[in-house]
Design an enzyme around this catalytic site. Structure first.
Site, PDB file in Angstrom:
ATOM      1  N   ASP A   1     -13.842  94.181  22.548  1.00 20.42           N
ATOM      2  CA  ASP A   1     -13.079  93.950  23.499  1.00 20.42           C
ATOM      3  C   ASP A   1     -13.291  92.295  24.653  1.00 20.42           C
ATOM      4  O   ASP A   1     -14.768  91.960  24.633  1.00 20.42           O
ATOM      5  CB  ASP A   1     -13.005  94.809  24.924  1.00 20.42           C
ATOM      6  CG  ASP A   1     -11.632  94.585  25.064  1.00 20.42           C
ATOM      7  OD1 ASP A   1     -11.100  93.993  25.296  1.00 20.42           O
ATOM      8  OD2 ASP A   1     -10.828  95.872  25.943  1.00 20.42           O
ATOM      9  N   TRP A   2     -12.485  91.522  25.017  1.00 17.49           N
ATOM     10  CA  TRP A   2     -13.102  90.590  24.832  1.00 17.49           C
ATOM     11  C   TRP A   2     -14.292  89.972  26.639  1.00 17.49           C
ATOM     12  O   TRP A   2     -13.809  90.379  27.150  1.00 17.49           O
ATOM     13  CB  TRP A   2     -11.427  89.431  25.831  1.00 17.49           C
ATOM     14  CG  TRP A   2     -10.302  88.799  24.400  1.00 17.49           C
ATOM     15  CD1 TRP A   2     -10.408  87.440  24.682  1.00 17.49           C
ATOM     16  CD2 TRP A   2     -10.874  88.722  23.106  1.00 17.49           C
ATOM     17  NE1 TRP A   2      -9.271  87.020  23.509  1.00 17.49           N
ATOM     18  CE2 TRP A   2      -9.688  87.732  22.653  1.00 17.49           C
ATOM     19  CE3 TRP A   2     -10.988  90.498  22.545  1.00 17.49           C
ATOM     20  CZ2 TRP A   2      -9.663  88.191  20.787  1.00 17.49           C
ATOM     21  CZ3 TRP A   2     -10.461  90.887  20.731  1.00 17.49           C
ATOM     22  CH2 TRP A   2      -9.306  89.543  20.425  1.00 17.49           C
TER      23      TRP A   2
END
Length: 764
Positions: free
Chosen positions: A272-273
């Site tokens: 996830d970013w």
């Protein structure tokens, strides 16, 4: 080295002497992708390609780069020397986010309420085609986590159901649909990402640690990910939170041990970013970093040179990424220029229209199918064309804007105050999005629609055709009511968003509005667009509330879908994919975990309820819900008959040893259950027949099958449920495999988890 890997896989979570908290054991090295079975051809091509790449080129494709000519959420590096164009990665759950000329499909919770595998696949396929047309290689979905441990979860609406079986089935159908369309599906968020509160580190506070035992992990939270891997998902996203005190994207036990070894996952792990915390995440099993270089980039190249990361590990990372690219057929001339349709909307850009006419029927049918009728005293469908209708509530009409701004990009058009919120800060939002009807939740999982067919507009169009007089007041908390009204429709909603959990499961303004209208109108119909559980006990038993519809998040065809249902041109067939309680306190877990009485900077969340979440908890504690899991009314009635069991396997020899998670034998059909469903009513309709299994030493009932059948009046159909070895199994923490216990397995078939029509048992 192999013996140490095996030992680590068998190890349960351990307690840290320093902290006293449960710790994930280390599992090294990161296993290389096998490239067998359906992956064989893709791996052969990927290995041949990667063999031509330099170390720097391999490192280049494992990380993100800022690219000025597109607005993709992430872009990998490219390999110009070998003609590899790189990949664009982008959201979202119900369509392409933050762009133009795409459709807004029903959100996942709406799809879950449909219990319809065919519609789920078709939605995924046409949505995937739109991502492909926009040049998006990796579609950041579907969502198997959060499942919905807490009904307040801000992202529960991005998942299909709180039940792992239903979630797993629909995730698998979605993955196949996306990848048949030629885009890489990315199942997320791995794993136990069950709250937005302290989901990631902010302002000196660590992300919450989901402290979860091995049995619960496998039987509940891992279950839908197993289905996703079995369906051939090409990418998995690791989550922001910690699991047993270790961040998910550097949790070698989960990535190397559970995902890549136990499940034999051959695709790539995407974070996830910005969810990376150190260089060591490469050894822990992370394969791709977004949106920048983070701790990798040149550091990863240097790590290979100094021996802290092997080049074999980097080669495996690149091979897994390229194999996914080949696996869905993005090589050759099969794919547009990455990000070709993702442009800054305020600057001149070519029109890349991703929509196709074939998707129109799927969008409308999907919108219809996720509406759940929970109360009907005979007021629906309308028996004749109404002479006068009165419409009330802020949710009946379109938002004030739908343009190119931040509200549009984040799905906040009906909740403008959310657009000012900064991630990581404490915020409290109104449960009601009073700026207009909602068709999706907020932030990364949301997309902007081509149009919004809102309820009031759809009702007005029908009124014009029928000669119906329409009154409306969308502002007043206590509106006047024309006493000649044939029906009063009250539209309320419940919004949720990524980044923050909900403050509650109802709001006083909306409940007061319903009660005020019902006090003046003897035929009050309540419609709730809901991004999750929305309690109704403030008014559901009012005698003038004659019908209530949980309309979920239908996408852009919201109004037309509802009108077809109100007028009986379509039938209700949706069922709740969660339990609707009478009180907040009835749920096993209500509030997300916080920082505790000491205001700790190391928040812990103990999953002590185990697998007893939602209806499992209600059944175990004998709590009466308002509307149970799997519940939903129809305009017709259905009879169940002729239950027949056939046991095909599970003899004593087959049960003598536990089965690993990646064994084909785990998926063998070992029993079938046949029932006959008959439409005993006067109109056509669709019924979702549900099979629950009572497994010894487990919750009283667990969903293990469902089938949706469309029947004309008087028509019957035979439904066959196929039960696999996994359906009967529990996780053995000692042998680290799936085991079938001796005993009696009760079989329940019915219209919901509490409306059981037929029972039998299987002795093993």
């Amino acid at each position: 080295m192999l013996s140490s890997l095996v030992a680590a896989l068998l190890a349960p979570p351990v307690a840290s002497a320093a902290s006293g908290y449960v710790q994930s054991p280390p599992v090294f090295p990161s296993p290389s992708g096998k490239g067998v079975g359906v992956w064989a051809g893709a791996y052969e091509s990927a290995r041949e390609f990667v063999a031509q790449m330099t170390l720097e080129e391999k490192v280049n494709i494992t990380r993100g780069f800022a690219v000025g000519d597109n607005t993709c959420a992430g872009n990998t590096g490219t390999v110009p020397r070998l003609g590899w164009p790189g990949m664009c990665l982008h959201d979202a759950g119900n369509g392409v986010r933050a762009t133009d000329l795409v459709n807004s499909y029903p959100s996942a919770i709406h799809v879950g309420a449909s219990w319809d595998r065919n519609l789920t696949y078709e939605r995924a396929y046409y949505m995937g085609q739109e991502f492909k047309a926009k040049g998006i290689n990796v579609l950041l979905g579907p969502n198997a986590g959060p499942l919905g441990r807490s009904p307040l979860g801000g992202r529960n609406w991005e998942g299909f159901s709180v039940d792992p079986y239903l979630s797993g089935q629909l995730n698998a159908d979605t993955i196949v649909g996306h990848q048949d369309a030629g885009v890489i599906a990315n199942i997320k968020h791995f794993i136990a990402n069950e709250q937005e509160t302290y989901r990631r580190p902010y302002f000196g506070v660590e992300a919450v640690s989901a402290n979860i035992d091995d049995k619960t992990l496998h039987e509940f939270y891992l279950w839908p990910f197993m289905d996703g891997v079995r369906a051939g998902v090409a990418s998995v996203m690791c989550s922001y939170n910690r699991i047993n005190s270790t961040y998910a994207c550097e949790n070698s036990k989960l990535l190397n041990g559970v995902l890549k070894s136990d499940l034999a996952f051959d695709g790539f792990v995407l974070l996830d970013w910005n969810a990376q915390h150190n260089l060591e995440s490469a050894n822990a099993g992370l394969d791709m970093l977004m949106p920048g270089g983070g701790f990798w980039g040149n550091n990863l190249t240097q790590a290979v040179h100094n021996g802290s990361v092997t080049e074999d590990r980097v080669t495996d990372m690149a091979t897994r990424i390229l194999a996914a690219w080949y696996f869905v057929g993005q090589n050759g001339t099969n794919f547009p220029v990455p990000g070709i349709g993702m442009k800054n909307l305020t600057k001149p850009h070519a029109q890349v229209d991703a929509r196709v006419p074939e998707s129109n029927a799927v969008i409308l049918e999907g919108a219809i199918a996720g509406h759940v009728l929970v109360k009907n005293d005979g007021s629906l469908p309308f028996k004749k064309k109404p002479v006068m209708l009165s419409v009330y509530g802020y949710d009946a009409t379109v938002p004030d804007t739908k343009n190119t701004d931040n509200l549009f990009q984040l799905g906040y058009t009906s909740s403008p105050e959310m657009g000012q919120a900064v991630l990581g800060t404490e915020r409290h939002f109104d449960q009601a999005a009073k700026g207009g009807t909602i068709i999706t939740g907020g932030r990364a999982g949301a997309n902007g629609p081509a149009y919004i067919d809102d309820p009031l507009s759809a009702i007005q169009h029908r009124a014009k055709a029928d000669g119906t007089w329409v009154n409306w007041d969308l502002i007043s908390p206590n509106p006047d009511v024309n006493a000649a009204s044939d029906a009063c429709l009250v539209f309320i909603n419940a919004i949720a968003t990524e980044g923050w959990d909900r403050d509650g499961l109802h709001d006083d303004f909306s409940d007061g509005l319903v009660l005020n209208v019902a006090s003046k109108c003897s035929n009050t119909i309540v419609v709730i667009h809901a991004s999750g559980v929305r309690l109704v006990d403030q008014w559901i038993e009012h005698p003038n509330v004659t019908a209530t519809i949980i309309a979920h998040l239908p996408g852009q065809d919201s109004g037309e879908a509802l009108v077809k249902l109100l007028y009986g041109e379509a039938g209700f067939s949706g069922k709740l994919p969660y339990t609707l309680a009478k009180n907040e306190s009835d749920y096993a877990v209500y509030s997300p975990c916080g920082r505790g009485p000491s205001n700790s900077t190391d928040p812990q969340c103990d999953f002590t309820e185990g697998v007893y979440v939602d209806y499992r908890h209600f059944d175990e504690k004998n709590i009466a819900p308002r509307y149970e899991f799997g519940y939903g009314l129809s305009y017709t009635t259905f009879n169940y008959s002729s239950l027949a069991l056939e046991q095909l396997g599970l003899n004593s020899e087959a049960r003598s040893a536990s089965i690993p998670s990646n064994a084909d034998s785990l998926w063998e059909v070992v029993a079938t259950v046949n029932v006959t469903i008959t439409n005993s009513g006067a109109v056509a309709g669709a019924e979702v027949a549900q099979l629950y299994l009572g497994i010894p030493n487990s919750p009283p009932k667990q969903l293990r099958g469902f089938d949706k059948v469309n029947l004309q009046p008087g028509e019957s159909a035979e439904v066959t449920f196929e039960l696999t070895r996994r359906d009967f199994s529990v996780w053995d923490v000692v042998t680290q495999g799936w085991a079938v216990q001796d005993g009696d397995y009760d079989v329940y078939v019915g219209a919901s988890s509490r409306d059981i029509r037929l029972t039998d048992s299987i002795s093993i």
